[in-house]
Design an enzyme around this catalytic site. Structure first.
Site, PDB file in Angstrom:
ATOM      1  N   TYR A  27       0.831  -1.260  -0.015  1.00  0.00           N
ATOM      2  CA  TYR A  27      -0.155  -0.035   0.084  1.00  0.00           C
ATOM      3  C   TYR A  27       0.927   1.321   0.098  1.00  0.00           C
ATOM      4  O   TYR A  27       1.827   1.421   0.731  1.00  0.00           O
ATOM      5  CB  TYR A  27      -0.910  -0.038   1.061  1.00  0.00           C
ATOM      6  CG  TYR A  27      -1.634   1.258   1.312  1.00  0.00           C
ATOM      7  CD1 TYR A  27      -2.895   1.368   0.331  1.00  0.00           C
ATOM      8  CD2 TYR A  27      -1.411   2.298   2.325  1.00  0.00           C
ATOM      9  CE1 TYR A  27      -3.626   2.686   0.495  1.00  0.00           C
ATOM     10  CE2 TYR A  27      -2.197   3.387   2.610  1.00  0.00           C
ATOM     11  CZ  TYR A  27      -3.314   3.554   1.455  1.00  0.00           C
ATOM     12  OH  TYR A  27      -4.035   4.701   1.667  1.00  0.00           O
ATOM     13  N   ASP A  38       9.270   2.817  -0.188  1.00  0.00           N
ATOM     14  CA  ASP A  38       8.127   3.582   0.720  1.00  0.00           C
ATOM     15  C   ASP A  38       8.276   3.168   2.398  1.00  0.00           C
ATOM     16  O   ASP A  38       8.026   2.116   2.514  1.00  0.00           O
ATOM     17  CB  ASP A  38       6.513   2.948   0.110  1.00  0.00           C
ATOM     18  CG  ASP A  38       5.673   3.889   0.839  1.00  0.00           C
ATOM     19  OD1 ASP A  38       6.018   4.754   1.822  1.00  0.00           O
ATOM     20  OD2 ASP A  38       4.460   3.561   0.242  1.00  0.00           O
ATOM     21  N   LYS A  79       4.117   8.801   8.858  1.00  0.00           N
ATOM     22  CA  LYS A  79       3.615   8.476  10.152  1.00  0.00           C
ATOM     23  C   LYS A  79       4.751   9.132  11.477  1.00  0.00           C
ATOM     24  O   LYS A  79       4.373   9.944  11.775  1.00  0.00           O
ATOM     25  CB  LYS A  79       3.862   6.870  10.206  1.00  0.00           C
ATOM     26  CG  LYS A  79       2.533   6.445   9.117  1.00  0.00           C
ATOM     27  CD  LYS A  79       2.039   5.155   9.093  1.00  0.00           C
ATOM     28  CE  LYS A  79       0.634   4.921   8.408  1.00  0.00           C
ATOM     29  NZ  LYS A  79       0.774   4.209   7.275  1.00  0.00           N
TER      30      LYS A  79
END
Ligand SMILES: *Cc1c(COP(=O)(O)O)cnc(C)c1O
Length: 442
Positions: A154, A249, A277
């Site tokens: 994702y 990522d 995050k």
């Protein structure tokens, strides 16, 4: 209310249920991000009122040991005093200026000095934005259009990345969301993880067209799909050979597996790295970075446009500075990771001793409870969707025992510095009891 699955009676969730009814009038599905809607587990979302350390409290006053950690950012736990104090201090001077501040330099310096994988960076306001911009940079830098991504990774919700595999080993993506033009999906090639043959074929087929291959440092958004180190090395080599950029990522893994994330973990140097995050200490921050040479293609130095009204927001920078400063303390990751591996391994020992079909996959302070008897799960295909029924029961039993996991069996859990041995012991016991219910041993 949910069917009786034979475990503990449900805790009171009246206030949350009321709030959820209201929220449904305002937001599609009653939420501002889909997974929060509890569609894959029993009951309706808990509305959280406050968090402190490793605990959260919901609107009904129930207390939980939290392993969702806002989906990863809260590596120091909730309401960390250092982060809160820094944010409160910086806020006194105003919230946003749309002009540079020294705080951006300060956070950038913390990162660049302690991370050999980035020389220059750009802050964004979310992980999605960071990844979307990294893709544009790769395309602008190489002058190529196609990207290769992996089924089971994702990368946020930008158009090019909301694609899933079609049928066949090497395929153009099919859109995984309505509203993504087919023509966009045609620029994204989707292949299985940990498969050198698929990667080789993809490059054979699209040779000089591939701008970049993007992979999650360690895929952790669809279970925890540990890749073979040799595979990651192969991936780096084949990218080099074809002059395609390798994008890691690291929105989840960055500052989680260590200060240098998965790149540091593997000892592999990606061409572009994205973070999110943890980097914002619980406030909205994303970042992408690369060598000074690659980053010189970003505007205003170069021709790849990317901007943000709130990018480098001072309050968000303050949270990031305070959080990353803590992570740099000597022994931080060693202590955290030791705690996490002890936790994961003792759950595994319990399950194995009772012959329960459960595997606890973990790396650093990320863990994933998978209802399987496979020794390894490395691709999206290896996950049995039927196993999620067991997760559903466990999730409910855990809530009833004061443990909060993210509401989907495809999601990983996070251990923070705020989880002490005492709470981890409590959590283990709750997990053991819940597993007994799942496997009908009680
Ligand atoms: C969470 C995540 C994103 C998206 O970040 P947002 O801040 O939710 O936009 C992208 N990539 C990975 C690997 C993630 O874990």
């Amino acid at each position: 209310m949910p069917v009786n699955t034979g475990g503990k009676p449900d805790i009171s969730r009246e206030k949350s249920a009321e709030l959820y009814e209201k929220a449904k009038n305002y937001f599609p599905g009653g939420v501002n991000s889909p997974v929060r809607a509890f569609k894959s587990v029993y009951g309706t979302p808990l509305f959280i009122q406050k968090g402190d350390g490793c605990y959260v409290w919901d609107a009904d006053g129930n207390q939980f040991i939290d392993f969702c950690a806002s989906w990863g950012p809260l590596i120091l736990g909730h309401n960390n005093a250092k982060v809160r104090e820094k944010v409160t201090e910086v806020m006194q001077n105003g919230m946003s200026f749309g002009a540079p501040t020294a705080l951006e330099n300060e956070l950038a310096e913390l990162i660049i000095k302690n991370n050999k994988f980035v020389e220059k960076i750009r802050f964004t306001s979310s992980g999605t934005e960071a990844v979307m911009s990294a893709i544009r940079l790769a395309r602008g830098y190489t002058g190529r259009d196609k990207i290769i991504k992996f089924e089971g990774c994702y990368h946020g919700h930008s158009d090019s990345l909301l694609v899933k595999a079609g049928s066949g080993l090497v395929t153009f993506g099919e859109t995984s969301s309505a509203g993504v033009p087919k023509s966009f999906a045609q620029e994204t090639i989707v292949i299985p993880l940990n498969d050198t043959e698929a990667l080789t074929k993809a490059f054979e087929q699209f040779k000089d067209e591939v701008a970049a291959v993007i992979i999650e440092g360690i895929p952790a958004n669809n279970g925890l799909l540990m890749q073979d180190p040799e595979y990651i090395q192969f991936l780096q080599n084949i990218c080099k050979e074809h002059k395609a950029l390798l994008i890691f990522d690291e929105v989840i893994t960055g500052f989680r597996l260590g200060f240098e994330g998965a790149a540091g973990h593997y000892g592999v140097k990606p061409d572009i790295v994205t973070y999110g995050k943890i980097i914002g200490g619980g406030l909205p921050v994303g970042m992408y970075g690369a060598s000074a040479e690659i980053m010189s293609h970003i505007s205003p130095d170069g021709g790849v446009y990317q901007a943000g009204t709130l990018s480098g927001n001072p309050v968000a920078m303050a949270a990031g500075i305070a959080q990353l400063t803590e992570l740099l303390r000597s022994g931080f990751y060693k202590d955290l990771n030791n705690k996490a591996s002890e936790f994961a391994e003792s759950i595994q020992r319990f399950a194995t001793a009772r012959n329960y079909k459960l595997k606890v996959f973990y790396v650093g302070s990320i863990f994933w409870l998978a209802f399987t008897d496979k020794g390894k799960i490395q691709t999206a295909e290896d996950i049995d969707p039927a196993s999620m029924e067991k997760f559903k029961i466990m999730h409910r039993e855990l809530l009833n025992r004061g443990i909060y996991l993210g509401p989907s069996g495809y999601e990983v859990g996070f251990i923070s510095a705020a989880h002490t041995k005492i709470e981890l012991e409590k959590a283990k016991r709750a997990i053991f009891d819940s597993l007994d219910v799942v496997f009908r041993n009680k």
